[in-house]
Motif scaffolding. Structure first.
Motif, mmCIF file in Angstrom:
data_model
loop_
_atom_site.group_PDB
_atom_site.id
_atom_site.type_symbol
_atom_site.label_atom_id
_atom_site.label_comp_id
_atom_site.label_asym_id
_atom_site.label_seq_id
_atom_site.Cartn_x
_atom_site.Cartn_y
_atom_site.Cartn_z
ATOM 1 N N PRO A 1 0.802 -1.238 0.000
ATOM 2 C CA PRO A 1 0.000 0.000 0.000
ATOM 3 C C PRO A 1 0.833 1.287 0.000
ATOM 4 O O PRO A 1 0.460 2.263 -0.656
ATOM 5 N N LYS A 2 1.945 1.295 0.699
ATOM 6 C CA LYS A 2 2.804 2.484 0.743
ATOM 7 C C LYS A 2 3.336 2.827 -0.651
ATOM 8 O O LYS A 2 3.295 3.977 -1.085
ATOM 9 N N HIS A 3 3.809 1.807 -1.374
ATOM 10 C CA HIS A 3 4.333 2.049 -2.719
ATOM 11 C C HIS A 3 3.221 2.427 -3.691
ATOM 12 O O HIS A 3 3.424 3.269 -4.562
ATOM 13 N N VAL A 4 2.065 1.815 -3.542
ATOM 14 C CA VAL A 4 0.938 2.143 -4.421
ATOM 15 C C VAL A 4 0.566 3.618 -4.269
ATOM 16 O O VAL A 4 0.353 4.317 -5.272
ATOM 17 N N GLU A 5 0.516 4.117 -3.049
ATOM 18 C CA GLU A 5 0.180 5.530 -2.818
ATOM 19 C C GLU A 5 1.251 6.459 -3.387
ATOM 20 O O GLU A 5 0.936 7.514 -3.947
ATOM 21 N N LYS A 6 2.513 6.079 -3.282
ATOM 22 C CA LYS A 6 3.591 6.901 -3.842
ATOM 23 C C LYS A 6 3.517 6.932 -5.363
ATOM 24 O O LYS A 6 3.693 7.991 -5.975
ATOM 25 N N VAL A 7 3.259 5.790 -5.963
ATOM 26 C CA VAL A 7 3.135 5.734 -7.426
ATOM 27 C C VAL A 7 1.930 6.551 -7.875
ATOM 28 O O VAL A 7 1.996 7.276 -8.872
ATOM 29 N N LYS A 8 0.845 6.475 -7.128
ATOM 30 C CA LYS A 8 -0.350 7.262 -7.450
ATOM 31 C C LYS A 8 -0.030 8.756 -7.426
ATOM 32 O O LYS A 8 -0.402 9.494 -8.352
ATOM 33 N N ALA A 9 0.676 9.214 -6.398
ATOM 34 C CA ALA A 9 1.054 10.628 -6.306
ATOM 35 C C ALA A 9 1.969 11.011 -7.466
ATOM 36 O O ALA A 9 1.809 12.079 -8.067
ATOM 37 N N TRP A 10 2.910 10.147 -7.800
ATOM 38 C CA TRP A 10 3.840 10.400 -8.899
ATOM 39 C C TRP A 10 3.085 10.516 -10.231
ATOM 40 O O TRP A 10 3.338 11.434 -11.017
ATOM 41 N N LYS B 1 9.337 15.557 -4.992
ATOM 42 C CA LYS B 1 10.614 15.289 -5.663
ATOM 43 C C LYS B 1 11.288 14.073 -5.055
ATOM 44 O O LYS B 1 11.821 13.217 -5.773
ATOM 45 N N ASN B 2 11.272 13.982 -3.731
ATOM 46 C CA ASN B 2 11.861 12.825 -3.058
ATOM 47 C C ASN B 2 11.114 11.545 -3.420
ATOM 48 O O ASN B 2 11.735 10.494 -3.613
ATOM 49 N N THR B 3 9.804 11.635 -3.504
ATOM 50 C CA THR B 3 8.991 10.482 -3.878
ATOM 51 C C THR B 3 9.326 10.024 -5.290
ATOM 52 O O THR B 3 9.497 8.824 -5.544
ATOM 53 N N ILE B 4 9.435 10.961 -6.209
ATOM 54 C CA ILE B 4 9.768 10.635 -7.602
ATOM 55 C C ILE B 4 11.146 9.986 -7.680
ATOM 56 O O ILE B 4 11.327 8.979 -8.367
ATOM 57 N N ASN B 5 12.101 10.541 -6.955
ATOM 58 C CA ASN B 5 13.447 9.961 -6.952
ATOM 59 C C ASN B 5 13.440 8.553 -6.358
ATOM 60 O O ASN B 5 14.125 7.658 -6.862
ATOM 61 N N GLU B 6 12.669 8.355 -5.296
ATOM 62 C CA GLU B 6 12.573 7.030 -4.688
ATOM 63 C C GLU B 6 11.985 6.021 -5.667
ATOM 64 O O GLU B 6 12.489 4.898 -5.795
ATOM 65 N N ILE B 7 10.942 6.416 -6.375
ATOM 66 C CA ILE B 7 10.332 5.520 -7.358
ATOM 67 C C ILE B 7 11.326 5.177 -8.456
ATOM 68 O O ILE B 7 11.450 4.018 -8.857
ATOM 69 N N LYS B 8 12.062 6.162 -8.934
ATOM 70 C CA LYS B 8 13.065 5.910 -9.976
ATOM 71 C C LYS B 8 14.125 4.941 -9.487
ATOM 72 O O LYS B 8 14.529 4.020 -10.205
ATOM 73 N N GLU B 9 14.589 5.133 -8.255
ATOM 74 C CA GLU B 9 15.611 4.241 -7.693
ATOM 75 C C GLU B 9 15.073 2.825 -7.503
ATOM 76 O O GLU B 9 15.757 1.849 -7.821
ATOM 77 N N LEU B 10 13.850 2.708 -6.995
ATOM 78 C CA LEU B 10 13.247 1.389 -6.811
ATOM 79 C C LEU B 10 13.039 0.688 -8.144
ATOM 80 O O LEU B 10 13.277 -0.513 -8.274
ATOM 81 N N ASN B 11 12.620 1.443 -9.158
ATOM 82 C CA ASN B 11 12.432 0.872 -10.491
ATOM 83 C C ASN B 11 13.752 0.393 -11.063
ATOM 84 O O ASN B 11 13.848 -0.698 -11.622
ATOM 85 N N GLU B 12 14.777 1.202 -10.915
ATOM 86 C CA GLU B 12 16.102 0.828 -11.434
ATOM 87 C C GLU B 12 16.618 -0.425 -10.730
ATOM 88 O O GLU B 12 17.141 -1.339 -11.374
ATOM 89 N N ALA B 13 16.461 -0.487 -9.417
ATOM 90 C CA ALA B 13 16.899 -1.668 -8.662
ATOM 91 C C ALA B 13 16.118 -2.904 -9.094
ATOM 92 O O ALA B 13 16.685 -3.989 -9.251
ATOM 93 N N TYR B 14 14.822 -2.749 -9.297
ATOM 94 C CA TYR B 14 13.990 -3.865 -9.744
ATOM 95 C C TYR B 14 14.415 -4.331 -11.123
ATOM 96 O O TYR B 14 14.531 -5.536 -11.382
ATOM 97 N N ARG B 15 14.673 -3.414 -12.009
ATOM 98 C CA ARG B 15 15.098 -3.776 -13.367
ATOM 99 C C ARG B 15 16.435 -4.500 -13.340
ATOM 100 O O ARG B 15 16.666 -5.410 -14.145
ATOM 101 N N GLN B 16 17.325 -4.124 -12.435
ATOM 102 C CA GLN B 16 18.619 -4.792 -12.315
ATOM 103 C C GLN B 16 18.452 -6.241 -11.865
ATOM 104 O O GLN B 16 19.215 -7.113 -12.296
ATOM 105 N N THR B 17 17.479 -6.508 -11.006
ATOM 106 C CA THR B 17 17.262 -7.869 -10.524
ATOM 107 C C THR B 17 16.672 -8.766 -11.616
ATOM 108 O O THR B 17 16.809 -9.980 -11.530
ATOM 109 N N LYS B 18 16.041 -8.172 -12.603
ATOM 110 C CA LYS B 18 15.426 -8.943 -13.685
ATOM 111 C C LYS B 18 16.422 -9.343 -14.763
ATOM 112 O O LYS B 18 16.119 -10.168 -15.595
ATOM 113 N N LYS B 19 17.603 -8.748 -14.747
ATOM 114 C CA LYS B 19 18.603 -9.044 -15.789
ATOM 115 C C LYS B 19 19.245 -10.379 -15.555
ATOM 116 O O LYS B 19 19.412 -10.929 -14.561
#
Length: 82
Positions: free
Chosen positions: A26-35, A64-82
Motif C-alpha cells: 500500500p505504501k508504494h501504491v500511494e507513492k506511485v499514485k502521487a507520482w 521530488k523525493n517520492t519521484i526519486n525514490e520511485i526511480k531508484e526502486l524501479n532501477e533496482a527492480y530492473r537490475q534484478t530482472k537481468k
C-alpha cells in the motif's frame, strides 16, 4: 464514479506498481499514485503546478523525493530482472 470502476482502477494501479517496482504494498501504491498525478498535471497544466510548487515548497520537496525514490526502486527492480 461507480464502486466497480473505483475497484478496477485501483487494481490497475496495483498491477502497474507491481510491474514498475516489483511489489505493490500500500505504501508504494500511494507513492506511485502521487507520482502519476503530479507527472500528468505538470505536463498538462504546467502553470498550475508551478504555482503549487511555489505555494508549497515543502510539498514540492516531498514529491521530488517520492519521484526519486520511485526511480531508484524501479532501477533496482530492473537490475534484478537481468
Amino acid at each position: 464514479m461507480s464502486e466497480k470502476l473505483d475497484e478496477q482502477l485501483n487494481g490497475l494501479l496495483v498491477k502497474y506498481t507491481e510491474l514498475l517496482l516489483g511489489e505493490a504494498d500500500p505504501k508504494h501504491v500511494e507513492k506511485v499514485k502521487a507520482w502519476i498525478l503530479y507527472s500528468h498535471m505538470s505536463k498538462s497544466m504546467p502553470a498550475l503546478v508551478k504555482h503549487w510548487n511555489s505555494s508549497y515548497p515543502d510539498a514540492k520537496e516531498e514529491i521530488k523525493n517520492t519521484i526519486n525514490e520511485i526511480k531508484e526502486l524501479n532501477e533496482a527492480y530492473r537490475q534484478t530482472k537481468k
